[in-house]
Design a protein around this motif. Structure first.
Motif, PDB file in Angstrom:
ATOM      1  N   TYR A  66      44.905  41.873  38.940  1.00  4.71           N
ATOM      2  CA  TYR A  66      45.594  42.201  40.188  1.00  4.71           C
ATOM      3  C   TYR A  66      47.036  41.714  40.133  1.00  4.71           C
ATOM      4  O   TYR A  66      47.356  40.754  39.449  1.00  4.71           O
ATOM      5  CB  TYR A  66      44.858  41.579  41.381  1.00  4.71           C
ATOM      6  N   TRP A  67      47.897  42.376  40.890  1.00  4.09           N
ATOM      7  CA  TRP A  67      49.331  42.066  40.939  1.00  4.09           C
ATOM      8  C   TRP A  67      49.546  41.219  42.181  1.00  4.09           C
ATOM      9  O   TRP A  67      49.795  41.730  43.257  1.00  4.09           O
ATOM     10  CB  TRP A  67      50.103  43.373  41.018  1.00  4.09           C
ATOM     11  N   ASP A  68      49.465  39.888  42.023  1.00  2.00           N
ATOM     12  CA  ASP A  68      49.417  39.036  43.206  1.00  2.00           C
ATOM     13  C   ASP A  68      50.138  37.727  42.903  1.00  2.00           C
ATOM     14  O   ASP A  68      49.765  36.996  41.986  1.00  2.00           O
ATOM     15  CB  ASP A  68      47.955  38.760  43.576  1.00  2.00           C
ATOM     16  N   GLU A  69      51.173  37.433  43.707  1.00  2.63           N
ATOM     17  CA  GLU A  69      51.967  36.215  43.479  1.00  2.63           C
ATOM     18  C   GLU A  69      51.168  34.950  43.734  1.00  2.63           C
ATOM     19  O   GLU A  69      51.569  33.857  43.311  1.00  2.63           O
ATOM     20  CB  GLU A  69      53.225  36.248  44.363  1.00  2.63           C
TER      21      GLU A  69
ATOM     22  N   MET B  23      52.751  44.098  45.623  1.00  2.00           N
ATOM     23  CA  MET B  23      52.130  45.228  44.947  1.00  2.00           C
ATOM     24  C   MET B  23      50.659  45.254  45.340  1.00  2.00           C
ATOM     25  O   MET B  23      49.905  44.350  44.974  1.00  2.00           O
ATOM     26  CB  MET B  23      52.264  45.087  43.426  1.00  2.00           C
ATOM     27  N   LEU B  24      50.276  46.262  46.096  1.00  2.00           N
ATOM     28  CA  LEU B  24      48.891  46.379  46.556  1.00  2.00           C
ATOM     29  C   LEU B  24      48.156  47.315  45.603  1.00  2.00           C
ATOM     30  O   LEU B  24      48.321  48.532  45.650  1.00  2.00           O
ATOM     31  CB  LEU B  24      48.855  46.908  47.986  1.00  2.00           C
ATOM     32  N   PHE B  25      47.383  46.706  44.719  1.00  2.00           N
ATOM     33  CA  PHE B  25      46.644  47.458  43.709  1.00  2.00           C
ATOM     34  C   PHE B  25      45.150  47.270  43.937  1.00  2.00           C
ATOM     35  O   PHE B  25      44.595  46.212  43.651  1.00  2.00           O
ATOM     36  CB  PHE B  25      46.988  46.941  42.303  1.00  2.00           C
ATOM     37  N   GLY B  26      44.500  48.263  44.475  1.00  2.26           N
ATOM     38  CA  GLY B  26      43.052  48.232  44.530  1.00  2.26           C
ATOM     39  C   GLY B  26      42.448  47.284  45.535  1.00  2.26           C
ATOM     40  O   GLY B  26      41.287  46.900  45.400  1.00  2.26           O
TER      41      GLY B  26
END
Length: 795
Positions: free
Chosen positions: A53-56, A416-419
């Protein structure tokens, strides 16, 4: 392993087999509990492991880009980097990293030039092999990509590369061949076509990859690269992302109708099960990876960044003395580029800018002089407070009408909201934050996204419109969505309640919502001419001026190629003016690929930093002060001007064809053939000491020589060996790289260096296979393709 694979395969019916050859999610391979097969998350991985996942909230170590790593010419250092990548993969819970990117620098305009290693197939192959072996030594799979000839980004989904067999074998396929020799467990095929056939269906997957080379791993498609049901079933083993669209039920029909033999599906499943066994997904017990503390990871990145920096010119101004006063200028001094754009992007735990790095060791005064950021930047964390928690950051909410489905505390202005499955169940996505102005003046406040977006400031709707994307590449739509903003005059310390509401886009079946969403700002800025003049005055009144220039995400990124090689904005003008004010001007070029430098002969030193990862500032301070040597040598040729570049085109012709008419002559080979002198030659780079190379001797295909450090401090040298052959019966490069060795030598000491010249260096591809032209070759040894003082004959 083979017996186990056959046993498990026999337990699967056709639907079970088909389930395994398509992804289960955006970044997840399918599993099957009935045979003990876990689902297998994977991650983008050329310059750091982002995770599934794209998550800070789950940051990653940001490593130097491909060009920076290749500039070290040091496979041993890549072994250290590979261990860190394996550690990061295990920490992120992924079984494979999608890297390295081993396409070639055919044209300096290539958008992903920064992500690839080199213009030379041998240097690329050596770095790729080291990467693969290092990562996989710990049970994490590497995935060399993109097979093959994905060397530019323009129309990458439809471009058809036209290249003859010799060109493909000797250049573009060679790094993949060496990756297979290094034991690669997975290879990604490309979007583009080669000679009329898209790569997910291309015969090159069978021969040479699975045939002559004996690749027994998995061929995974680039994401959405599978274009048909039956065609891709010939060579691609896993279609990503999942769940299946062209495969699954349509492929089951094709098998039942005899269009695709079930034996072809069985071969794919065998490969997947073999892959799963290698990465520990069959026994639920992945291998142990090295442990890295945060400090240890930072040390690896810092050393790698310094070792990849290339000092291309220096009149003696470097290294700097501790008592030097520095005017630190340029737009990238305070807002540098740590990494390239696109799927290589990660979110680091921390970064150090050149301002921060140099200010820790020298007396520094800073102003940018010029600014590159015309667009909004993600709001800095120290300017916003989450109204839900009262802590720095923002509140992200998923809404279904007036019902709050989920609330998240987020610590980045660029999301970035991925899935996210909760996003998929929403009708609107909302960002809320309280912004504090840290300076008075006109602020730009706005949003970057796609779809219907509304911006409310202190409860008043100031923007409400549908935002659309005009490009053609979906990666650009997600990573760099269009922006809309309003201007507000704020006093220092004034606070503003910000609410951004975006209508949720349609969910992709099985994948959920995929959306880029930015809360962006632009701070008040000093008038352009006033800022420029301030930089010149700082330069005039300082011992030295260090100007950090570079490119932007809108210039170098996945999804598009560059239009030219110029530095954007007034950067060239700034460097020229600073150099006129202070002859002790040092320019640091923060780009991932070559740029024109019309001022290069008018400054005291030029240092190429590439995209060096999260420790940019610390590594730059090490190099400029001499704590570390600039260890890099050019992995690609840097031109004086774009008009001189012999191989340039990246855009296809109207029929989608992109002819590789230059054949085997790319990079320095093309420059030598054209008899044009570049600004800086392939392999060039200076350190802080001096060298002597003597006593070259050859026995068979083994060359030895003596390397002496004639200076007064330790140094690194990259000894390079090239071959040539006059009056050859076949078309050959003027010279081509055959071997290299990296050595570190103490002052006044000598080292014997041995170079093993591989048989492939003497071979050329023919219709009948590899061949060697009998007779004599000339061996040239030195420190770049244009600095080769030693020669010998090899028969």
């Amino acid at each position: 392993m083979d017996d186990l694979i056959e046993e498990l395969l026999a337990k699967l019916d056709l639907p079970g087999k088909l389930r395994l050859i398509s992804g289960a999610a955006m970044f997840r391979f399918a599993g099957d509990p009935s045979i003990g097969l876990d689902e297998m998350p994977v991650s983008d991985g050329p310059s750091g492991v982002r995770g599934e996942y794209w998550d800070e909230r789950d940051p990653s170590v940001s490593l130097p880009s491909g060009t920076a790593v290749a500039a070290t010419w040091d496979p041993a250092l890549v072994t250290e980097i590979g261990a860190l990548i394996a550690h990061e993969a295990r920490r992120k819970g992924v079984y494979a990293v999608l890297g390295p990117t081993i396409n070639l620098h055919r044209s300096p305009l290539g958008g992903r030039h920064f992500e690839c290693f080199s213009e030379d197939p041998l240097l690329t192959a050596e770095m790729a092999g080291a990467y693969v072996a290092a990562v996989q030594a710990y049970g994490v799979s590497a995935c060399p990509k993109h097979y093959v000839a994905n060397d530019s980004e323009t129309d990458r989904f439809t471009v058809d590369v036209r290249a003859d067999d010799r060109t493909l074998r000797e250049l573009y396929l060679y790094p993949f061949e060496r990756s297979v020799e290094a034991g690669a467990w997975m290879i990604m095929d490309a979007y583009n076509s080669v000679n009329g056939v898209t790569m997910t269906e291309n015969a090159l997957l069978d021969e040479p990859l699975k045939g002559t080379w004996g690749f027994d791993g998995v061929v995974v498609s680039d994401w959405t690269a599978v274009r048909s049901t039956t065609g891709a079933a010939k060579g691609t083993d896993i279609a990503m992302p999942g769940p299946p669209m062209l495969w699954g039920a349509p492929l089951a029909d094709a098998v039942e109708q005899g269009e695709v033999p079930e034996s072809a599906i069985d071969d794919k499943v065998r490969r997947i099960l073999r892959f799963a066994a290698r990465v520990g997904a069959l026994n639920g017990n992945p291998a142990a990876t090295p442990e890295f503390s945060e400090a240890q990871a930072q040390d690896v990145v810092r050393r790698a960044a310094a070792d990849g920096m290339v000092l291309v010119s220096n009149d003696g101004v470097l290294p700097l003395r501790p008592d030097t006063t520095v005017a630190l200028l340029g737009p990238n001094a305070g807002l540098p580029r740590f990494m390239g754009g696109g799927s290589a992007t990660v979110i680091p735990t921390h970064t150090t800018t050149p301002v921060e790095g140099l200010d820790a060791v020298l007396s520094v005064r800073h102003t940018p002089g010029v600014r590159l950021v015309e667009k909004l930047i993600p709001v800095p964390l120290d300017l916003v407070t989450d109204p839900e928690t009262g802590t720095p950051g923002l509140s992200l909410r998923f809404l279904d009408g007036d019902t709050v489905i989920d609330t998240q505390h987020r610590t980045a202005g660029n999301l970035m909201l991925f899935g996210d499955q909760k996003a998929a169940g929403s009708t609107a996505i909302e960002i809320r934050a309280r912004l504090r102005a840290d300076t008075a003046g006109d602020w730009q406040l706005g949003v970057g996204t796609l779809g219907q977006a509304r911006l409310d400031l202190d409860g008043e709707t100031v923007l409400d419109e549908t935002i659309t994307f005009e490009g053609t590449d979906p990666v650009g739509a997600i990573l760099y969505p269009p922006q809309r903003s309003v201007t507000r005059t704020l006093t220092e310390g004034q606070e503003v309640d910000v609410r951004i509401t975006v209508t949720t886009p349609p969910a992709i079946p099985g994948l959920g919502i995929i959306l880029g969403l930015t809360f962006g700002i632009t701070r008040p800025q000093r008038p352009e001419d006033e800022e420029f003049a301030a930089a010149i005055e700082l330069a005039r009144t300082s011992d030295v001026a260090v100007v950090v220039v570079g490119t932007t995400e809108q210039i170098e990124s996945e999804g598009f190629d560059r239009a030219d090689l110029r530095l954007p904005g007034r950067q060239d003008e700034l460097v020229a003016a600073v150099a006129a004010a202070n002859p002790r001007t040092i320019v640091v070029v923060n780009s991932g690929a070559p740029v024109e430098m019309p001022w290069r002969d008018d400054v005291a030193a030029v240092l190429l930093s590439w995209f060096p990862g999260q420790e940019f500032g610390a590594a730059l301070a090490d190099v400029l002060t001499g704590t570390a040597e600039p260890g890099g040598r050019l992995p690609t040729t840097w031109p004086k001007r774009i008009e001189d570049v012999p191989v340039l085109a990246t855009a296809p012709e109207p029929d989608n064809a992109l002819p590789y008419d230059e054949g085997i002559h790319i990079g320095y080979r093309a420059w030598l053939k054209a008899e044009v002198t570049p600004a800086y030659s392939f392999g060039h780079g200076l350190g802080y000491t001096t060298w002597s190379l003597t006593d070259l001797s050859v026995s068979g295909r083994t060359a030895t020589l003596t390397v002496t450090n004639t200076g007064d401090r330790p140094g690194k040298q990259v000894v390079q060996a090239y071959l040539s052959r006059e009056n050859s019966a076949i078309d050959r490069p003027v010279r081509w790289l055959a071997a290299f060795a990296t050595v570190t030598v103490e002052p006044g000491e000598s080292r014997t260096v041995t170079l093993e010249l591989p048989q492939r260096a003497f071979e050329h591809w023919t219709d009948a296979g590899w061949a060697i032209e009998p007779g004599s070759f000339t061996l040239h040894v030195g420190t770049s393709v244009s600095a080769l003082p030693l020669t010998a004959e090899i028969s």
